[in-house]
Design a protein around this motif. Structure first.
Motif, PDB file in Angstrom:
ATOM      1  N   THR A  10       0.811  -1.227   0.000  1.00 30.97           N
ATOM      2  CA  THR A  10       0.000   0.000   0.000  1.00 30.97           C
ATOM      3  C   THR A  10       0.839   1.270   0.000  1.00 30.97           C
ATOM      4  N   GLY A  11       2.145   1.168   0.217  1.00 27.44           N
ATOM      5  CA  GLY A  11       3.012   2.353   0.221  1.00 27.44           C
ATOM      6  C   GLY A  11       3.343   2.792  -1.198  1.00 27.44           C
ATOM      7  N   PRO A  12       4.019   3.927  -1.339  1.00 25.26           N
ATOM      8  CA  PRO A  12       4.353   4.424  -2.673  1.00 25.26           C
ATOM      9  C   PRO A  12       5.161   3.429  -3.504  1.00 25.26           C
ATOM     10  N   ALA A  13       6.101   2.746  -2.888  1.00 27.86           N
ATOM     11  CA  ALA A  13       6.948   1.811  -3.636  1.00 27.86           C
ATOM     12  C   ALA A  13       6.126   0.646  -4.166  1.00 27.86           C
ATOM     13  N   SER A  32      -1.227  -5.956   2.791  1.00 25.82           N
ATOM     14  CA  SER A  32      -1.235  -4.959   3.863  1.00 25.82           C
ATOM     15  C   SER A  32      -1.493  -5.667   5.182  1.00 25.82           C
ATOM     16  N   ARG A  33      -1.186  -4.981   6.280  1.00 29.67           N
ATOM     17  CA  ARG A  33      -1.605  -5.488   7.588  1.00 29.67           C
ATOM     18  C   ARG A  33      -3.112  -5.322   7.735  1.00 29.67           C
ATOM     19  N   ARG A  37      -8.019  -1.861   3.890  1.00 30.75           N
ATOM     20  CA  ARG A  37      -7.318  -0.656   3.427  1.00 30.75           C
ATOM     21  C   ARG A  37      -6.624  -0.939   2.084  1.00 30.75           C
ATOM     22  N   ALA A  70       8.051  -4.929   0.128  1.00 29.65           N
ATOM     23  CA  ALA A  70       8.059  -3.462  -0.015  1.00 29.65           C
ATOM     24  C   ALA A  70       7.648  -2.786   1.298  1.00 29.65           C
ATOM     25  N   THR A  71       8.073  -3.369   2.394  1.00 30.25           N
ATOM     26  CA  THR A  71       7.827  -2.730   3.699  1.00 30.25           C
ATOM     27  C   THR A  71       9.024  -1.838   4.043  1.00 30.25           C
ATOM     28  N   PRO A  72       8.898  -0.961   5.040  1.00 32.74           N
ATOM     29  CA  PRO A  72      10.089  -0.267   5.535  1.00 32.74           C
ATOM     30  C   PRO A  72      11.145  -1.283   5.988  1.00 32.74           C
ATOM     31  N   SER A  75      10.960  -3.343   9.300  1.00 33.17           N
ATOM     32  CA  SER A  75       9.916  -4.352   9.529  1.00 33.17           C
ATOM     33  C   SER A  75       9.970  -5.477   8.491  1.00 33.17           C
ATOM     34  N   MET A  95      13.059  -5.198  -2.504  1.00 38.81           N
ATOM     35  CA  MET A  95      13.354  -3.840  -2.990  1.00 38.81           C
ATOM     36  C   MET A  95      13.686  -2.937  -1.795  1.00 38.81           C
ATOM     37  N   ASN A  97      15.492  -0.907   1.059  1.00 35.03           N
ATOM     38  CA  ASN A  97      16.723  -0.146   1.319  1.00 35.03           C
ATOM     39  C   ASN A  97      16.744   0.267   2.787  1.00 35.03           C
ATOM     40  N   HIS A 134      15.440  -1.270  -6.437  1.00 39.02           N
ATOM     41  CA  HIS A 134      15.905  -0.415  -5.336  1.00 39.02           C
ATOM     42  C   HIS A 134      15.967   1.063  -5.685  1.00 39.02           C
ATOM     43  N   LEU A 136      14.334   2.854  -8.007  1.00 42.34           N
ATOM     44  CA  LEU A 136      13.225   3.459  -8.765  1.00 42.34           C
ATOM     45  C   LEU A 136      12.500   4.520  -7.953  1.00 42.34           C
ATOM     46  N   ALA A 138       9.342   6.137  -6.694  1.00 37.32           N
ATOM     47  CA  ALA A 138       7.975   5.618  -6.609  1.00 37.32           C
ATOM     48  C   ALA A 138       6.966   6.530  -7.299  1.00 37.32           C
TER      49      ALA A 138
END
Ligand SMILES: NC(=O)c1ccc[n+]([C@@H]2O[C@H](COP(=O)([O-])OP(=O)(O)OC[C@H]3O[C@@H](n4cnc5c(N)ncnc54)[C@H](OP(=O)(O)O)[C@@H]3O)[C@@H](O)[C@H]2O)c1
Length: 216
Positions: A10-13, A32-33, A37, A70-72, A75, A95, A97, A134, A136, A138
């Motif tokens: 769900t994030g920009p990436a 998503s968790r 959403r 694609a999580t932070p 996490s 992906m 970083n 990595h 790109l 978003a």
């Protein structure tokens, strides 16, 4: 066509990767968790072509044929460990970083195994972990009219998995797949993201990676 799940989609990436995968014909599950959403976020995305984007739980995303993380960064390992059995015998694309903000710059952080891809590979010994996406931006990924023409540096220790990811990336509009080599390159690839973002902050730009001198 394979299904592709995105953990933290769900994030920009995740949204940017999803819209270009779906535009290449893949069936994408934004994980998503909070599955509700994710379903709402998926409805806001309009890919072109025959692919689809649905929203759901991270578990539903982890059940797909190929899975993108694609999580932070802080996490990512806990998230993949939660779905370790679902991810076994699958290609898992990192992906992620690990970066920190220091003044006007982004600086790379080095996890104990040198990179987030290596951390994820250690957490998922039965999966084929490949690094990609990595560098790109978003916002430009999500806008199919942005004119993005970026290279995607791909690495990992499993040759067949790297090749499959390169085929997938090559089908995505605006992206060129460049297989760089093994997981040993992960820390350099991930750290270079800090250089890209710091350049963009300093120069108020939206630059991205395009390597010269390769015959495409
Ligand atoms: N942004 C970019 O341009 C870009 C480009 C290339 C690579 N990346 C990498 O891609 C990853 C995602 O970037 P992003 O900017 O999309 O990040 P983000 O918006 O901060 O996070 C992405 C998603 O991760 C989930 N999430 C947040 N905290 C979590 C936690 N504690 N546990 C599990 N899930 C959590 C959230 O989804 P839910 O709340 O819906 O679960 C969130 O929407 C990062 O590792 C980044 O380094 C980013």
């Amino acid at each position: 066509m394979s299904s592709i799940g995105i953990l933290g989609g769900t994030g920009p990436a995740g949204r940017g990767v999803a819209i270009r995968l779906a535009s290449a014909g893949y069936h994408v599950v934004l994980g998503s968790r909070d599955g509700d959403r994710a379903a709402q976020v998926a409805e806001t995305l309009s890919p072109r072509g025959d692919g689809t984007i649905a929203g759901g739980s991270n578990e539903k995303a982890a059940s797909c044929d190929i899975v993108v993380v694609a999580t932070p960064w802080d996490s990512a390992v806990a998230t993949v460990k939660e779905f370790k059995s679902l991810l076994a015998n699958k290609i898992v694309i990192s992906m992620v970083n690990a970066l920190a903000k220091e003044g006007r710059e982004l600086v790379p952080l080095y996890p104990p195994r040198g990179s987030m891809a290596a951390q994820i590979a250690f957490a998922l010994p039965e999966s084929q972990v490949v690094g990609a996406f990595h560098h790109l931006p978003a916002n430009q990924m999500e806008n199919l009219d942005s004119g993005l023409e970026a290279d995607v540096v791909i690495f990992g220790d499993n040759d067949a998995a790297r090749t499959q990811v390169a085929e997938l990336v090559s089908a995505m509009p605006g992206l060129t797949a460049i297989v760089a080599g093994s997981m040993s390159l992960a820390s350099a690839v991930e750290a270079f993201t800090a250089v890209c973002i710091s350049i963009n902050i300093r120069h108020k730009a939206h630059s991205y990676v395009k390597l010269a001198g390769l015959a495409h």
